[in-house]
Design a protein around this motif. Structure first.
Motif, short mmCIF file in Angstrom:
data_model
loop_
_atom_site.label_atom_id
_atom_site.label_comp_id
_atom_site.label_asym_id
_atom_site.label_seq_id
_atom_site.Cartn_x
_atom_site.Cartn_y
_atom_site.Cartn_z
N ARG A 94 -15.12 66.12 -1.62
CA ARG A 94 -16.46 65.73 -1.19
C ARG A 94 -17.04 64.66 -2.12
N ASP A 95 -16.32 64.32 -3.16
CA ASP A 95 -16.80 63.34 -4.12
C ASP A 95 -16.44 61.92 -3.70
N GLY A 96 -17.15 60.95 -4.26
CA GLY A 96 -16.83 59.56 -4.00
C GLY A 96 -17.40 59.05 -2.70
N LEU A 97 -16.82 57.96 -2.24
CA LEU A 97 -17.24 57.27 -1.02
C LEU A 97 -16.30 57.65 0.10
N LYS A 98 -16.81 58.33 1.11
CA LYS A 98 -15.98 58.85 2.19
C LYS A 98 -15.97 57.89 3.39
N GLY A 99 -14.79 57.73 3.98
CA GLY A 99 -14.67 56.93 5.18
C GLY A 99 -14.06 55.57 4.92
N ILE A 100 -13.68 54.89 6.01
CA ILE A 100 -13.10 53.54 5.93
C ILE A 100 -14.17 52.56 5.49
N VAL A 101 -13.87 51.73 4.51
CA VAL A 101 -14.81 50.72 4.05
C VAL A 101 -14.98 49.67 5.15
N SER A 102 -16.18 49.57 5.67
CA SER A 102 -16.43 48.69 6.83
C SER A 102 -17.06 47.36 6.45
N CYS A 103 -17.73 47.29 5.30
CA CYS A 103 -18.36 46.03 4.88
C CYS A 103 -18.61 46.01 3.39
N LEU A 104 -18.60 44.81 2.85
CA LEU A 104 -18.85 44.56 1.44
C LEU A 104 -19.88 43.44 1.30
N THR B 69 -24.66 40.88 -9.96
CA THR B 69 -24.43 42.01 -10.86
C THR B 69 -23.66 43.16 -10.23
N HIS B 70 -23.73 43.33 -8.92
CA HIS B 70 -23.12 44.49 -8.27
C HIS B 70 -22.34 44.10 -7.02
N ILE B 71 -21.48 45.04 -6.61
CA ILE B 71 -20.84 44.98 -5.30
C ILE B 71 -21.37 46.16 -4.51
N ALA B 72 -21.86 45.91 -3.32
CA ALA B 72 -22.30 46.97 -2.42
C ALA B 72 -21.24 47.17 -1.35
N GLN C 48 -15.43 49.99 -10.01
CA GLN C 48 -15.76 51.39 -10.24
C GLN C 48 -17.07 51.75 -9.54
N ILE C 49 -17.13 52.96 -8.98
CA ILE C 49 -18.32 53.40 -8.24
C ILE C 49 -19.41 53.79 -9.22
N ALA C 50 -20.59 53.19 -9.05
CA ALA C 50 -21.73 53.50 -9.89
C ALA C 50 -22.61 54.58 -9.27
N CYS C 51 -22.81 54.54 -7.95
CA CYS C 51 -23.60 55.55 -7.26
C CYS C 51 -23.29 55.49 -5.77
N VAL C 52 -23.52 56.61 -5.10
CA VAL C 52 -23.26 56.73 -3.66
C VAL C 52 -24.48 57.36 -3.00
N TRP C 53 -24.86 56.86 -1.82
CA TRP C 53 -25.93 57.47 -1.06
C TRP C 53 -25.63 57.32 0.42
#
Length: 308
Positions: free
Chosen positions: A182-192, A197-200, A216-221
């Motif tokens: 359940r941790d991290g970013l779930k699902g197929i990455v659909s857009c960047l 300073t950051h990558i969304a 590296q993942i800084a935060c997920v929402w």
């Protein structure tokens, strides 16, 4: 989606939008269109897995000089692909200099290709492989803000490539420890989307994340239930580099977050868009106006200063 590509001019004071040119092709369906960073070219992907490059400089010049009959938009570079075209992005410092006149593209079951805008020829290739040594297809691509790196989103990874070095990624980060986790970013990455300073990133499961430049993942929402659809399909930074905006499938809302406080959205724009299509949006250079494509075929300008 549309059977023509259109070039619009709008007046800030009255927010009047006027079509000043359209493509001369009516047998294709356009899926996505992006302005080049220097504002002179358009790249358009179509349903036949073809990328068409248009030089809009002529039409803009004709309109500025007061001509009422503009030349049609005609593709001067057409790049056909053997597989499905999954995404593309302009080189951020693209201009008329041949060395900087290029873009990155992703095609299913192919490496990433850095292509020449004038000829369509491949300048460099970049490949990422999974644990079973199988080539991964990038479902989203973006350049870093300074143009030295290429970011690619995959089913369970995000990679960073050095523009000047062909081959494997410099970094390849798993978005989640495992499929069951359940941790991290779930699902197929659909857009960047990248800023200085950051990558969304966003996924088809409705989650979003901020990454450091080394992926590296800084935060997920997650998109709130009241605004969410069935997965995020378009992501863009506002010109202030603080607000990140997202649109989802089957949703009538475009939602923005302030990255300094991600507990709740900071702005919401409503638009008719209950569709599985990727409905795009864009900002003007000032960052005040948000141009939104709607499922009813209209393009609407929203004054962001008027939002609560």
């Amino acid at each position: 989606m549309s059977n023509n590509a259109y070039l619009y001019e709008y007046t800030v004071g009255s927010q009047r939008i006027e079509c000043i040119a359209e493509s001369d092709e009516d047998c294709v369906i356009y899926r996505a269109v992006e302005w080049s960073p220097d504002g002179t070219m358009l790249a358009a992907s179509t349903d036949d897995s073809t990328l068409r490059i248009y030089d809009a400089n002529t039409q803009v010049t004709q309109y500025a000089s007061g001509e009422h009959r503009m030349s049609p938009l005609a593709a001067y570079t057409t790049i056909a692909h053997a597989g499905t075209l999954l995404g593309f992005a302009w080189y951020p410092h693209m201009n008329r200099d041949p060395a900087a006149n290029c873009f990155i593209e992703s095609v299913r079951d192919h490496p990433l290709h850095l292509c020449d805008t004038q000829t369509g020829k491949v300048r460099a290739s970049y490949s990422a492989y999974d644990a079973y040594d199988t080539l991964m297809s990038a479902t989203a691509v973006a350049f870093s803000h300074d143009g030295t790196s290429i970011y690619a989103g995959y089913a369970t990874h995000i990679g960073r490539f050095d523009v000047h070095r062909e081959g494997p990624p410099v970094e390849l980060t798993q978005t989640t420890p495992s499929r069951r986790s359940r941790d991290g970013l779930k699902g197929i990455v659909s857009c960047l989307a990248t800023n200085n300073t950051h990558i969304a990133s966003a996924t088809l499961s409705g989650q979003l994340a901020l990454h450091t430049p080394d992926t590296q993942i800084a935060c997920v929402w997650r998109v709130p239930v009241e605004y969410g659809g069935t997965g995020v399909t378009h992501l863009r930074w506002a010109p202030n580099n603080i607000h990140v905006w997202a649109a989802s499938r089957q949703s009538e809302f475009i939602v923005a977050w302030d990255i300094r406080d991600l507990r709740a959205p900071c702005a919401v724009v409503r638009r008719p868009g209950r569709t599985m299509q990727r409905m795009q949006f864009a900002f003007d250079a000032s960052g005040r106006h948000l141009a939104v494509g709607q499922a009813d075929g209209r393009v609407v300008l929203h004054d962001l200063n008027a939002l609560d």
